[in-house]
Design an enzyme around this catalytic site. Structure first.
Site, PDB file in Angstrom:
ATOM      1  N   LYS A  54      34.844  40.779  49.336  1.00  0.00           N
ATOM      2  CA  LYS A  54      33.399  40.729  49.078  1.00  0.00           C
ATOM      3  C   LYS A  54      32.682  39.950  50.182  1.00  0.00           C
ATOM      4  O   LYS A  54      31.630  40.365  50.671  1.00  0.00           O
ATOM      5  CB  LYS A  54      33.134  40.087  47.713  1.00  0.00           C
ATOM      6  CG  LYS A  54      33.537  40.998  46.557  1.00  0.00           C
ATOM      7  CD  LYS A  54      33.535  40.275  45.204  1.00  0.00           C
ATOM      8  CE  LYS A  54      34.083  41.208  44.127  1.00  0.00           C
ATOM      9  NZ  LYS A  54      34.222  40.574  42.806  1.00  0.00           N
ATOM     10  N   GLN A  98      33.700  34.715  40.165  1.00  0.00           N
ATOM     11  CA  GLN A  98      34.849  35.634  40.112  1.00  0.00           C
ATOM     12  C   GLN A  98      35.656  35.434  38.828  1.00  0.00           C
ATOM     13  O   GLN A  98      36.007  34.309  38.475  1.00  0.00           O
ATOM     14  CB  GLN A  98      35.737  35.407  41.351  1.00  0.00           C
ATOM     15  CG  GLN A  98      36.918  36.336  41.455  1.00  0.00           C
ATOM     16  CD  GLN A  98      36.516  37.801  41.668  1.00  0.00           C
ATOM     17  OE1 GLN A  98      35.586  38.114  42.429  1.00  0.00           O
ATOM     18  NE2 GLN A  98      37.205  38.699  40.992  1.00  0.00           N
ATOM     19  N   ASP A 124      25.995  40.672  39.091  1.00  0.00           N
ATOM     20  CA  ASP A 124      27.052  41.371  38.353  1.00  0.00           C
ATOM     21  C   ASP A 124      26.504  42.065  37.102  1.00  0.00           C
ATOM     22  O   ASP A 124      27.207  42.855  36.469  1.00  0.00           O
ATOM     23  CB  ASP A 124      28.133  40.363  37.912  1.00  0.00           C
ATOM     24  CG  ASP A 124      29.331  40.364  38.856  1.00  0.00           C
ATOM     25  OD1 ASP A 124      29.549  41.388  39.534  1.00  0.00           O
ATOM     26  OD2 ASP A 124      30.045  39.351  38.902  1.00  0.00           O
TER      27      ASP A 124
END
Ligand code: NAP
Length: 309
Positions: A54, A98, A124
């Site tokens: 990422k 994460q 997200d």
């Protein structure tokens, strides 16, 4: 006939190419690039690999991407404090924590984190406000993996409206948002899970079958209607030689990968499904690259919306 391979990597490149001018324009207007703050807790090797991917992609796309790391021994309060810093940072438009979090943080730690991230920075799409907006079909920030799958289906000209879609998996991260996004595009959607009775029979009603289970090669050809489009979300690392042999008995090139590395990536879909499906996403190279491309897109969206330009 062998299934058409749906090329997630190519669609991800196309999305990144479309996002690039927006990033350049924002940077010129705002005098700074869109910023993404990634928080990694602990030393889970798979998470470290995902986060590296990422950061690299964000950097290549012209975003500012910062990594905040916390040791596995960090408390939930330590993590929430880092999220609060990013909430207040002018330089960061997007925040990503994460998964998974260390078990010691408690069973509801992820929800506590989702609740604290500012909805407008929630790239997200996990904050309850964004989940609610998704349920009402008016989300601007939706979960990256399912959004990427919709891009893949649409750009591969897979008809969604009127199709029967079956999603195996009901996680907040993949299964549920996937079902909602398909529903909003007028598919007739069934969600399956570990308590579904006659799962192969239900799955075999699908024109579009999405497998988001986390079990290597679980979806075998008996789950698949001939000609169906099968999307394999699973990323499972198989490290047992016996299991690799069982799954890839007819695929010497994949066994060779195992022989070389001592592990091989396997989706939730058995490779034999390629002989029955009409189209299939490969693992690796299918859904994975789309998730990252959508993260970049969501970060730009968050930056533009926050700046109001
Ligand atoms: P998860 O939270 O563990 O959810 C798994 C779902 O599968 C649950 O709803 C579970 O049902 C269901 N399930 C488990 N065993 C089953 C069985 N025997 N029969 C039917 N359903 C079963 O996993 P997730 O976060 O959604 O991730 C799923 C997979 O996608 C994982 O392999 C993950 O690594 C991968 N993933 C890939 C990407 C990507 O970018 N490609 C992104 C995210 C996730 P219950 O609810 O009944 O327990």
């Amino acid at each position: 006939m062998a299934a058409r391979m749906l090329n997630g990597a190519a669609v991800a490149s196309a999305i990144r190419a479309q996002v690039a001018p927006g990033i350049a324009a924002f940077t010129a207007r705002a005098g700074r690039p869109p910023g993404l703050g990634i928080v990694l807790v602990g030393d889970d090797p798979a998470s470290a690999i995902y986060v590296r991917g990422k950061l690299k992609s964000a950097g290549e796309a012209g975003l500012r991407a910062d990594l905040k790391t916390l040791p596995a021994s960090a408390s939930l309060d330590d993590l929430l404090a880092v999220v609060e810093q990013l909430n207040h940072s002018e330089a960061h438009d997007g925040i990503l924590v994460q998964s998974p979090l260390p078990a010691a943080m408690g069973a509801d730690a992820e929800y506590r984190v989702f609740d604290v991230i500012r909805p407008e920075k929630d790239v997200d799409g996990f904050h309850p406000v964004n989940v609610g907006l998704l349920a009402q079909n008016r989300a601007t920030l939706a979960s990256c993996t399912p959004s990427g799958i919709i891009e893949l289906l649409e750009r591969s000209e897979v008809p969604i409206a009127g199709a029967r879609a079956v999603v195996i998996g009901r996680s907040d991260i993949v299964g549920k948002p996937m079902a909602l996004l398909l529903l909003h595009r007028n598919a007739t959607v069934t969600i399956c899970h570990s308590r579904t009775v006659d799962l192969p029979k239900v799955a075999a009603t699908a024109d579009i079958l999405v497998a988001a289970i986390g079990r290597p090669a679980f979806v075998t050809p008996d789950f698949v209607k001939p000609g169906a489009v099968v999307v394999d979300v699973g990323i499972n690392s198989v490290t047992s030689a016996e299991e690799a042999k069982r799954i890839f008995a007819r695929y010497p090139e994949r066994l060779a990968v195992f022989g070389k590395k001592g592990s091989v990536l396997v989706g939730d879909v058995h490779p034999d499904v390629a002989e029955k499906a009409g189209a299939l996403t490969p693992v690796p190279g299918g859904v994975g690259p789309l998730t990252i491309a959508m993260l970049l897109k969501n970060t730009l969206t968050a930056a533009v919306d926050r700046a109001g330009t």
